[in-house]
Scaffold this active site. Structure first.
Site, PDB file in Angstrom:
ATOM      1  N   GLU A 157      16.526   1.353  -9.857  1.00  0.00           N
ATOM      2  CA  GLU A 157      16.540  -0.017  -9.316  1.00  0.00           C
ATOM      3  C   GLU A 157      16.612  -1.108 -10.375  1.00  0.00           C
ATOM      4  O   GLU A 157      15.818  -2.051 -10.363  1.00  0.00           O
ATOM      5  CB  GLU A 157      15.303  -0.204  -8.415  1.00  0.00           C
ATOM      6  CG  GLU A 157      15.252   0.820  -7.285  1.00  0.00           C
ATOM      7  CD  GLU A 157      13.939   0.824  -6.508  1.00  0.00           C
ATOM      8  OE1 GLU A 157      13.042   0.027  -6.834  1.00  0.00           O
ATOM      9  OE2 GLU A 157      13.792   1.645  -5.585  1.00  0.00           O
ATOM     10  N   GLU A 267      16.679   9.399  -0.985  1.00  0.00           N
ATOM     11  CA  GLU A 267      15.474   8.920  -0.278  1.00  0.00           C
ATOM     12  C   GLU A 267      15.828   8.562   1.152  1.00  0.00           C
ATOM     13  O   GLU A 267      15.656   7.427   1.585  1.00  0.00           O
ATOM     14  CB  GLU A 267      14.888   7.683  -0.988  1.00  0.00           C
ATOM     15  CG  GLU A 267      14.579   7.915  -2.452  1.00  0.00           C
ATOM     16  CD  GLU A 267      13.938   6.711  -3.139  1.00  0.00           C
ATOM     17  OE1 GLU A 267      13.481   5.783  -2.450  1.00  0.00           O
ATOM     18  OE2 GLU A 267      13.894   6.715  -4.385  1.00  0.00           O
TER      19      GLU A 267
HETATM   20  O1  G3I Z   1      -1.785   3.899   2.570  1.00  0.00           O
HETATM   21  C1  G3I Z   1      -2.529   3.011   1.723  1.00  0.00           C
HETATM   22  C2  G3I Z   1      -3.459   2.150   2.552  1.00  0.00           C
HETATM   23  O2  G3I Z   1      -4.396   2.972   3.141  1.00  0.00           O
HETATM   24  C3  G3I Z   1      -4.108   1.098   1.649  1.00  0.00           C
HETATM   25  O3  G3I Z   1      -4.874   0.242   2.429  1.00  0.00           O
HETATM   26  C4  G3I Z   1      -3.053   0.299   0.921  1.00  0.00           C
HETATM   27  C5  G3I Z   1      -3.651  -0.713  -0.062  1.00  0.00           C
HETATM   28  O4  G3I Z   1      -2.747  -1.076  -1.073  1.00  0.00           O
HETATM   29  O5  G3I Z   1      -2.246   1.167   0.186  1.00  0.00           O
HETATM   30  C6  G3I Z   1      -1.572   2.122   0.988  1.00  0.00           C
HETATM   31  O6  G3I Z   1      -0.820   2.910   0.096  1.00  0.00           O
HETATM   32  C7  G3I Z   1       0.416   2.416  -0.259  1.00  0.00           C
HETATM   33  C8  G3I Z   1       1.396   3.574  -0.047  1.00  0.00           C
HETATM   34  O7  G3I Z   1       2.643   3.189  -0.497  1.00  0.00           O
HETATM   35  C9  G3I Z   1       1.515   3.994   1.437  1.00  0.00           C
HETATM   36  O8  G3I Z   1       2.607   4.865   1.596  1.00  0.00           O
HETATM   37  C10 G3I Z   1       0.409   1.930  -1.694  1.00  0.00           C
HETATM   38  O9  G3I Z   1      -0.395   0.794  -1.839  1.00  0.00           O
HETATM   39  C11 G3I Z   1       1.804   1.627  -2.100  1.00  0.00           C
HETATM   40  O10 G3I Z   1       1.870   1.262  -3.465  1.00  0.00           O
HETATM   41  C12 G3I Z   1       2.682   2.841  -1.855  1.00  0.00           C
HETATM   42  O11 G3I Z   1       3.987   2.515  -2.013  1.00  0.00           O
HETATM   43  C13 G3I Z   1       4.898   3.451  -2.543  1.00  0.00           C
HETATM   44  C14 G3I Z   1       6.027   2.621  -3.060  1.00  0.00           C
HETATM   45  O12 G3I Z   1       7.063   3.454  -3.504  1.00  0.00           O
HETATM   46  C15 G3I Z   1       5.558   1.708  -4.181  1.00  0.00           C
HETATM   47  O13 G3I Z   1       6.579   1.158  -4.878  1.00  0.00           O
HETATM   48  C16 G3I Z   1       5.372   4.403  -1.436  1.00  0.00           C
HETATM   49  O14 G3I Z   1       4.338   5.333  -1.124  1.00  0.00           O
HETATM   50  C17 G3I Z   1       6.608   5.172  -1.903  1.00  0.00           C
HETATM   51  O15 G3I Z   1       7.145   5.835  -0.800  1.00  0.00           O
HETATM   52  C18 G3I Z   1       7.616   4.197  -2.449  1.00  0.00           C
HETATM   53  O16 G3I Z   1       8.736   4.912  -2.910  1.00  0.00           O
HETATM   54  C19 G3I Z   1       9.858   4.109  -3.352  1.00  0.00           C
HETATM   55  C20 G3I Z   1      10.599   4.915  -4.404  1.00  0.00           C
HETATM   56  O17 G3I Z   1       9.733   5.308  -5.432  1.00  0.00           O
HETATM   57  C21 G3I Z   1      11.764   4.120  -4.967  1.00  0.00           C
HETATM   58  N1  G3I Z   1      12.627   3.655  -3.931  1.00  0.00           N
HETATM   59  C22 G3I Z   1      12.009   2.936  -2.832  1.00  0.00           C
HETATM   60  C23 G3I Z   1      10.875   3.766  -2.240  1.00  0.00           C
HETATM   61  C24 G3I Z   1      10.282   3.073  -1.057  1.00  0.00           C
HETATM   62  O18 G3I Z   1       9.688   1.852  -1.464  1.00  0.00           O
END
Ligand code: G3I
Length: 353
Positions: A157, A267
């Protein structure tokens, strides 16, 4: 409904076409039902979060080490998934080395300073840290798990036309702010140096079908390709059931494929905020059309090598959190039953396109 554990194997059905993968979490590798489901249906896995810089970098140990360039790592979250993959002969897409997101700010700061406004390190320091990070990760993975990783997302990205930067670079990225656009070829150069034979280096991005982004990506990939730095393009495919433009996805895939690049759909999910039968039937149609398109490209000779879903079941999709509404975007229900979308993808494998 059919249970995922008795349904025909998805990756088995695509064996002669491309790998079928999924993004997984560490929690899944501890759960016998998830382990069984993943083993049955997927020939490739990606860590959803577990191999990102914020998970691998260890600030305390870095400070103790006292080296201004070479950080210390804790590899245990990644090791857990790599071991699972090795034991089960599942190939791994490594996600991801250089990314603006989920890389702690202290990694970009002078003296590894943790303060939110700490001054950024000098460009020569950041170049050396980029190389040291990539070397540290690739050496660990390739020495401890030889033959397990087949593809590296080297840069993730870097292009974002909405930020108005020259060449459409993502100007808010701390990689861009410290090194300018040179961080992209620098990351690929370091990865080339430390890759194992047979591994491919990928650039990975989302919304690759949006015309302005596609143009900027094509220009970047062309340059990287001319210097033999990149082998493949990762098209993320975070799509929406009511905004599908498969022709645009196909055009983008052709544009990247025509540069001689291997294509991975890295993805895939199709956001659908409705779980009723009619909407889920429409979701199945979206998947059918998308896979028909990929199979057509494959038959024409485009090197579509791998297609990964972003999550395993609807219960673990990131979209629920991101969209702040329900989402039922994948092929398996939260109870690990197969959905109409699963049948549609399976049928696509059987059809001659
Ligand atoms: O689930 C918890 C929740 O319980 C809590 O209250 C909250 C507080 O911050 O966090 C939640 O977790 C989040 C999680 O996603 C849920 O799936 C995290 O904060 C958050 O940072 C996390 O985001 C991840 C994201 O990348 C961050 O950039 C996603 O898991 C993950 O699927 C996503 O993956 C990205 C790829 O790496 C790159 N391309 C896009 C893709 C989707 O954004």
């Amino acid at each position: 409904m059919n249970n995922a554990l008795t349904a025909p194997s998805l990756c088995g059905a695509f064996r002669n076409r491309f790998k079928i993968g999924a993004a997984i979490t560490g929690r899944m590798t501890d759960d016998p039902d998830y382990r069984a489901l993943i083993r049955r249906h997927f020939s490739s896995i990606t860590a959803e979060n577990g191999m990102k810089p914020e998970k691998l970098l260890d600030r305390e140990a870095t400070l103790q080490k006292g080296d201004p360039i070479r950080p210390a790592f804790h590899f245990s979250p990644a090791d857990q998934m790599l071991s699972f993959a090795r034991e089960n002969e599942i190939a791994v897409r490594f996600h991801t080395l250089a990314w603006h997101n989920q890389t702690p700010r202290w990694f970009f700061a002078k003296n590894w300073d943790n303060a939110p406004d700490a001054p950024l390190a000098a460009p020569e320091v950041m170049l050396a840290r980029l190389e040291a990070y990539i070397q540290g990760v690739m050496e660990h993975v390739n020495s401890q798990y030889p033959g397990t990783v087949y593809a590296w997302d080297v840069v993730n990205e870097a292009i974002e036309p909405d930020q108005g930067g020259p060449g459409c670079y993502r100007t808010k990225s701390l990689w861009y702010q410290t090194l300018g656009e040179s961080f992209v070829p620098a990351a690929f150069r370091a990865a080339r140096k430390h890759q194992a034979p047979g591994q491919k280096l990928f650039y990975n991005d989302y919304s690759t079908f949006v015309p302005a982004k596609k143009e900027a990506l094509t220009a970047l990939l062309q340059k990287l390709r001319a210097d033999n730095l990149v082998d493949g393009m990762g098209m993320q495919a975070h799509l929406q059931w009511d905004k599908m433009d498969i022709a645009a996805c196909e055009q983008a895939a052709r544009a990247f494929g025509n540069l001689g690049l291997t294509l991975h759909i890295t993805e895939m999910d199709i956001h659908c905020p409705f779980r009723d039968e009619a909407h889920q039937a429409q979701l199945a149609q979206c998947y059918r059309d998308y896979f028909d398109m990929l199979l057509r490209l494959n038959r024409e000779g485009y090197d579509v090598e791998s297609v990964s879903f972003w999550g395993v079941t609807d219960a673990d999709t990131w979209l629920t959190y991101f969209r702040k509404e329900g989402s039922w975007p994948l092929l398996f229900t939260g109870d690990k039953d197969v959905k109409p979308a699963f049948d549609a993808v399976l049928e696509a494998a059987k059809r001659r396109i």
